[in-house]
Design a protein around this motif. Structure first.
Motif, short mmCIF file in Angstrom:
data_model
loop_
_atom_site.label_atom_id
_atom_site.label_comp_id
_atom_site.label_asym_id
_atom_site.label_seq_id
_atom_site.Cartn_x
_atom_site.Cartn_y
_atom_site.Cartn_z
N PRO A 156 0.78 -1.29 -0.07
CA PRO A 156 -0.14 0.18 0.07
C PRO A 156 0.86 1.36 -0.22
N ASP A 157 0.30 2.27 -0.35
CA ASP A 157 0.96 3.65 -0.24
C ASP A 157 0.79 4.45 1.22
N ILE A 158 -0.13 3.87 1.85
CA ILE A 158 -0.51 4.24 3.31
C ILE A 158 -0.85 3.08 4.07
N ALA A 159 -0.31 3.01 5.28
CA ALA A 159 -0.90 1.87 6.51
C ALA A 159 -1.27 2.63 7.59
N ILE A 160 -2.18 2.08 8.38
CA ILE A 160 -2.56 2.86 9.82
C ILE A 160 -2.76 1.69 10.56
N LEU A 161 -1.85 1.80 11.70
CA LEU A 161 -1.85 0.74 12.62
C LEU A 161 -2.60 1.56 13.77
N CYS A 162 -3.89 0.97 14.35
CA CYS A 162 -4.60 1.84 15.52
C CYS A 162 -4.10 1.18 16.84
N GLY A 163 -3.51 1.85 17.72
CA GLY A 163 -3.16 1.07 19.09
C GLY A 163 -3.23 2.22 19.95
N PRO A 164 -3.97 1.76 21.23
CA PRO A 164 -5.02 0.64 21.14
C PRO A 164 -5.76 0.88 20.07
N ASN A 165 -6.34 -0.28 19.51
CA ASN A 165 -7.30 -0.55 18.42
C ASN A 165 -8.72 -0.22 19.00
N ASN A 166 -9.29 0.40 18.12
CA ASN A 166 -10.78 0.85 18.22
C ASN A 166 -11.43 -0.01 17.16
N PRO A 167 -12.41 -1.16 17.40
CA PRO A 167 -13.14 -1.02 18.52
C PRO A 167 -12.73 -2.14 19.61
N THR A 168 -11.60 -2.76 19.38
CA THR A 168 -11.34 -4.00 20.10
C THR A 168 -10.45 -3.75 21.34
N GLY A 169 -9.84 -2.34 21.45
CA GLY A 169 -9.05 -2.13 22.82
C GLY A 169 -7.76 -2.72 22.61
N THR A 170 -7.44 -3.37 21.65
CA THR A 170 -6.09 -4.35 21.74
C THR A 170 -4.89 -3.32 21.51
N PRO A 171 -3.97 -3.54 22.46
CA PRO A 171 -2.70 -2.79 22.55
C PRO A 171 -1.80 -3.05 21.23
N LEU A 172 -1.01 -2.28 20.96
CA LEU A 172 -0.10 -1.96 19.77
C LEU A 172 1.37 -2.07 20.45
N GLU A 173 1.83 -3.47 20.02
CA GLU A 173 3.40 -3.52 20.53
C GLU A 173 4.19 -2.62 19.84
N ARG A 174 5.36 -2.32 20.15
CA ARG A 174 6.35 -1.56 19.56
C ARG A 174 7.20 -2.29 18.42
N GLU A 175 7.26 -3.45 18.58
CA GLU A 175 7.88 -4.29 17.70
C GLU A 175 7.27 -4.26 16.13
N VAL A 176 5.76 -4.34 16.36
CA VAL A 176 4.92 -4.38 15.28
C VAL A 176 5.23 -3.22 14.47
N ILE A 177 5.16 -1.89 15.13
CA ILE A 177 5.45 -0.62 14.38
C ILE A 177 6.79 -0.84 13.89
N LEU A 178 7.94 -1.29 14.40
CA LEU A 178 9.09 -1.10 13.84
C LEU A 178 9.18 -2.05 12.79
N ALA A 179 8.46 -3.36 12.82
CA ALA A 179 8.59 -4.24 11.70
C ALA A 179 7.95 -3.70 10.36
N ALA A 180 6.69 -3.01 10.65
CA ALA A 180 5.93 -2.40 9.60
C ALA A 180 6.79 -1.27 9.01
N TYR A 181 7.30 -0.47 9.56
CA TYR A 181 8.00 0.89 8.96
C TYR A 181 9.03 0.22 8.18
N ASP A 182 9.68 -0.94 8.45
CA ASP A 182 10.65 -1.29 7.69
C ASP A 182 10.30 -2.29 6.34
#
Length: 361
Positions: A156-182
Motif C-alpha cells: 500500500p501507499d499508506i498503512a494505519i496501525l491503531c493502538g490501542p485499537n478501536n473497537p477491540t481495545g487491543t494494545p499495539l506493541e512497539r516491535e509491530v510498529i518497527l517491523a511495519a515501518y521497515d
C-alpha cells in the motif's frame, strides 16, 4: 422530492452510509468512548478567560500556523519534539483526511487491519484512495510477522496501525510498529487516539527520530475530555507538516479552538487526573463481566469489547430502554462499552446482571 440517488454522486461514494453512532439524551451514555468525567472548575475558568480574550480578536483571522498551540503540544509530548514536528486540525479525523489528501488519492491505497476504526474506509472513499482491509487474527492482536506479510503482499501507499485499537481495545506493541515501518516504503500512521489510557506502553512518538515516513496521530477528545472542542494533532517529521500545509484549508483552526486547546494543555496534569480512575473503572467492569461469564478482550483503551451475548441487538435495546447507551458494532456476539464514572459503571454492571447470562434474548 430529490433523493441522494438522483444526484451525480461520485461512483465510489454510491451506497455508502455516513459515519455515526446513536445520539440519545440518555442518563448513561457509554457508546462513543468519551471521557465522562467533567473538566475541573478551575480549568474551566482559565479556558473561559482564554476564550474571552480570543473573542475580542475574532474580527481578524486566527494565526494560520497556530504556533503557540503547536509549541504547547510539542511540550506535552516531549521526546525532543519542537513545533516543527507538530500539526493540528479539527479532530484527528481531519488530520487523517489531510494525510490522505496529501499522500493518497486516485491510484493509491490505504491498508489497515480489521476490525478497526470505521472512519478509515470512509476517509479513503472521500479522497478516492483504494481501501485494503486485512483481517486481524482471532485474538485481534497484530504480530510483526502478520503485518509484514500483509504489507509485502499488498504494497500500500499508506498503512494505519491503531493502538490501542478501536473497537477491540487491543494494545499495539512497539516491535509491530518497527517491523511495519521497515516492511514497505509508504507512509505509516500510528493512530494513538487512546494512548494515554495504556499504562504499559510508551507512545510511538519516541520512534520518530530518523523515520520520516512515520506519523503519529493523537487527539484531545478522549483522555483530555475535550471531545466537543474537536482538536486532533499529529507528530511527524517537519517535511510531513509541510506536506499537510498544501492541502489544509486557509485558517482551518479557529481562534477559539486554538485558545481553548492551548489553555487545556497548560493544565494537562489536572486534565489527565481522571485517567487512572477510568482505568480502574474499566478493570472493575471487566472483572464483573468475566464473573458473569462474558469474554472480555484485553484493552489498553477506555472501553471494552465484550463477547458472549446471545443476541447483541436485543441486549443493546434492553440497555437502551433502561437509559444506558453502549455501542453495537455488529461484531458477532459482541458489544462495546465505554468505562464511565464509578456511578455510571455501577449502573451498567447492575443492568447487565439483571438481564442474566448471555444478555437479553
Amino acid at each position: 422530492m430529490t433523493k441522494l440517488s438522483d444526484l451525480p454522486l461520485r461512483s465510489n461514494l454510491v451506497g455508502l452510509e455516513p459515519y455515526g453512532a446513536p445520539q440519545d439524551p440518555v442518563p448513561v451514555s457509554l457508546n462513543v468512548n468519551e471521557n465522562t468525567h467533567p473538566i475541573p472548575d478551575d480549568v474551566v475558568a482559565d479556558i473561559v478567560q482564554s476564550l474571552e480574550a480570543a473573542v475580542r480578536g475574532v474580527n481578524r483571522y486566527p494565526d494560520r500556523e497556530f504556533l503557540e498551540l503547536r509549541e504547547s503540544l510539542a511540550g506535552y509530548l516531549g521526546a525532543g519534539l519542537t513545533s516543527d514536528n507538530l500539526w493540528a486540525a479539527n479532530g484527528s479525523n481531519e488530520v487523517l483526511q489531510q494525510i490522505l489528501q496529501a499522500f493518497g488519492g486516485p491510484g493509491r491505497s490505504l491498508l489497515s487491519f480489521t476490525p478497526t476504526y470505521s472512519m478509515y474506509p470512509l476517509l479513503a472513499s472521500g479522497t478516492d484512495t483504494a481501501w485494503i482491509p486485512v483481517a486481524r487474527p482471532a485474538d485481534y492482536a497484530l504480530t510483526p510477522e502478520g503485518v509484514v506479510a500483509a504489507l509485502e503482499e499488498h504494497r500500500p501507499d499508506i498503512a494505519i496501525l491503531c493502538g490501542p485499537n478501536n473497537p477491540t481495545g487491543t494494545p499495539l506493541e512497539r516491535e509491530v510498529i518497527l517491523a511495519a515501518y521497515d516492511a514497505f516504503d509508504g507512509i505509516l500512521i500510528v493512530d494513538e487516539a487512546y494512548q494515554e489510557f495504556d499504562a504499559e506502553r510508551e507512545s510511538a512518538v519516541s520512534l520518530l527520530q530518523g523515520r520520516p515516513r512515520l506519523l503519529i496521530s493523537r487527539t484531545m477528545s478522549k483522555a483530555f475530555a475535550f471531545a466537543g472542542v474537536r482538536l486532533g494533532y499529529l507528530a511527524a517529521d517537519p517535511a510531513v507538516v509541510d506536506a499537510l500545509r498544501l492541502v489544509r484549508l486557509p485558517y482551518h483552526l479557529s481562534a477559539l479552538t486554538q485558545a481553548a486547546a492551548t489553555a487545556a494543555i497548560r493544565h494537562s496534569v489536572t486534565m489527565l487526573a481522571t485517567v487512572d480512575d477510568i482505568r480502574a473503572q474499566r478493570d472493575r467492569l471487566e472483572a464483573a463481566l468475566v464473573e458473569m461469564g462474558y469474554k472480555v478482550h484485553p484493552s489498553g483503551a477506555n472501553f471494552l469489547l465484550v463477547g458472549g451475548f446471545e443476541n447483541p441487538d436485543a441486549t443493546f435495546e434492553a440497555l437502551r430502554a433502561r437509559g444506558i447507551l453502549i455501542r453495537n458494532l455488529h461484531i458477532d456476539g459482541h458489544l462495546r462499552m465505554t468505562a464511565g464514572t464509578e456511578a455510571e459503571t455501577t449502573v451498567l454492571i447492575d443492568a447487565l446482571a439483571d438481564l442474566g447470562p448471555g444478555g437479553a434474548r
